[in-house]
Enzyme design. Structure first.
Site, mmCIF file in Angstrom:
data_model
loop_
_atom_site.group_PDB
_atom_site.id
_atom_site.type_symbol
_atom_site.label_atom_id
_atom_site.label_comp_id
_atom_site.label_asym_id
_atom_site.label_seq_id
_atom_site.Cartn_x
_atom_site.Cartn_y
_atom_site.Cartn_z
ATOM 1 N N ASP A 1 12.445 -7.693 5.649
ATOM 2 C CA ASP A 1 12.592 -8.127 4.010
ATOM 3 C C ASP A 1 12.968 -9.277 3.533
ATOM 4 O O ASP A 1 12.752 -9.454 2.266
ATOM 5 C CB ASP A 1 13.974 -6.948 3.758
ATOM 6 C CG ASP A 1 13.734 -5.736 3.049
ATOM 7 O OD1 ASP A 1 12.692 -5.433 2.738
ATOM 8 O OD2 ASP A 1 14.623 -4.712 3.684
ATOM 9 N N LYS B 1 8.017 4.151 3.526
ATOM 10 C CA LYS B 1 7.686 3.182 4.380
ATOM 11 C C LYS B 1 7.463 3.716 5.846
ATOM 12 O O LYS B 1 6.703 3.094 6.590
ATOM 13 C CB LYS B 1 8.975 2.431 4.602
ATOM 14 C CG LYS B 1 9.424 1.356 3.380
ATOM 15 C CD LYS B 1 10.706 1.052 3.079
ATOM 16 C CE LYS B 1 10.828 0.351 1.825
ATOM 17 N NZ LYS B 1 12.282 -0.518 1.448
ATOM 18 N N GLN C 1 18.016 -0.189 3.822
ATOM 19 C CA GLN C 1 17.477 0.298 2.442
ATOM 20 C C GLN C 1 18.628 -0.040 1.606
ATOM 21 O O GLN C 1 19.961 0.471 1.858
ATOM 22 C CB GLN C 1 17.281 1.704 2.639
ATOM 23 C CG GLN C 1 16.471 2.212 1.306
ATOM 24 C CD GLN C 1 15.350 1.451 0.896
ATOM 25 O OE1 GLN C 1 14.542 0.871 1.801
ATOM 26 N NE2 GLN C 1 14.991 1.075 -0.336
HETATM 27 N N1 GUN Z 1 15.794 -1.331 -2.425
HETATM 28 C C1 GUN Z 1 14.884 -1.614 -3.443
HETATM 29 N N2 GUN Z 1 13.943 -2.287 -2.918
HETATM 30 C C2 GUN Z 1 14.106 -2.586 -1.848
HETATM 31 C C3 GUN Z 1 13.588 -3.444 -0.708
HETATM 32 O O1 GUN Z 1 12.606 -4.045 -1.175
HETATM 33 N N3 GUN Z 1 14.121 -3.298 0.447
HETATM 34 C C4 GUN Z 1 15.163 -2.755 0.788
HETATM 35 N N4 GUN Z 1 15.756 -2.762 2.178
HETATM 36 N N5 GUN Z 1 15.871 -1.909 -0.228
HETATM 37 C C5 GUN Z 1 15.411 -1.933 -1.324
#
Ligand code: GUN
Length: 290
Positions: free
Chosen positions: A119, A52, A96
């Site tokens: 998100d 990211k 996350q």
């Molecule tokens: N953990 C697994 N997939 C995701 C996601 O799309 N966003 C976040 N914040 N954590 C995750």
């Protein structure tokens, strides 16, 4: 069989985003800014967060990584989120997941400002998305939609079967593809762990599109799908050998597919690209650019 190449599609989306950012920056605005909160050092999370942050830089964004130890108190996390909510220099924030068991994950998500919730997990955004209103759409589901759109895979009216009902993938993609959205209007069945095996097979064997997000290597086998199916594999599983595989027995199933996503290089790349789209939208909202 044709590959739905998430790397190629994501690179094209990110290049488009960086061109838009360059225009805004040339006009004198600051860059978009994403803040990522990472608790502990869960290996897959470390790897997703790295991807990211790298993609932020390729998009022309600034990014900040805020780390907390595994033992962080929920209150500390909530206080940091409150600070970021009030900070005008951050457009979007993600926490996350997963979080350690002593922290109430939903409470943390609920504390994020819906305007910065790139998100799309906050109940306000999720609810607005479900109602077909303007919202940040959950990144993995949105990324899948963008991938289908990029390769012009027919979706309208098609029978789509989703396997797995998680809040971050299965539930939102089933709603989004059934909604009257820019990418949607499919006929969707959502299956899950309590779906009897025979019923699951009835559904998957007549599906035009199968989306699987269960986290079990090799879950989808050739006998489960029809010839000409489009298969979207959301799984990212690390085998003991270190190899990363999806939820589909790829080599056996691929010959039956019209379209299939590889793992890696499929949906994972699209999740990150969709997060960049959401960050750009948050930024443009911030500066009243749309
Ligand atoms: N953990 C697994 N997939 C995701 C996601 O799309 N966003 C976040 N914040 N954590 C995750």
């Amino acid at each position: 069989m044709k590959l739905l190449d998430g790397k190629l599609c994501a690179e094209s989306l990110v290049a488009d985003i960086s061109r838009q950012v360059a225009v805004h920056v040339a006009a004198g605005l600051r860059k978009p800014h994403m803040t990522v909160i990472l608790v502990g050092n869960h290996a897959p999370s470390e790897s997703y967060v790295k991807s990211k942050i790298t993609t932020c830089s390729l998009s022309g964004f600034d990014s900040s990584l805020v780390r907390f130890p595994e033992t962080v108190y929920e209150q500390e996390l909530l206080a940091k989120i409150e600070e970021i909510n009030l900070d005008p220099s951050t457009d979007g924030v993600i926490v996350q997941l997963p979080l350690p068991a002593h922290i109430d994950q939903q409470k943390v998500i609920n504390s994020i400002s819906p305007d910065k919730d790139i998100d799309g997990f906050h109940p306000t955004n999720f609810g607005r998305m479900a109602l077909g209103q303007k919202a940040f759409r959950p990144a993995t589901a949105y990324g899948i939609c963008k991938l289908l759109q990029f390769y012009q895979v027919p979706v309208v009216g098609k029978h789509c079967v989703v396997i797995g009902r998680s809040n971050i993938v299965g539930k939102p993609i089933s709603i989004m593809l059934s909604n009257d959205f820019d990418i949607g209007n499919a006929t969707v069945t959502l299956t899950h762990i309590e779906t009897p095996r025979e019923l699951l097979l009835d559904e998957t064997r007549r599906a035009d599109i199968v989306i699987v997000a269960v986290g079990i290597p090799g879950f989808v086998t050739p006998d489960m799908v029809k010839e000409g199916v489009t298969l979207i594999d959301v799984g990212i599983n690390r085998l003991e050998s270190g190899k990363i595989v999806g939820d589909v027995a790829f080599d056996a199933v691929a010959p039956k597919c019209a379209w299939i996503t590889p793992v890696p290089g499929g949906v994972g790349r699209m999740t990150v690209a969709a997060l960049m789209i959401n960050t750009l939208i948050a930024y443009q909202n911030n500066f009243n650019l749309v």
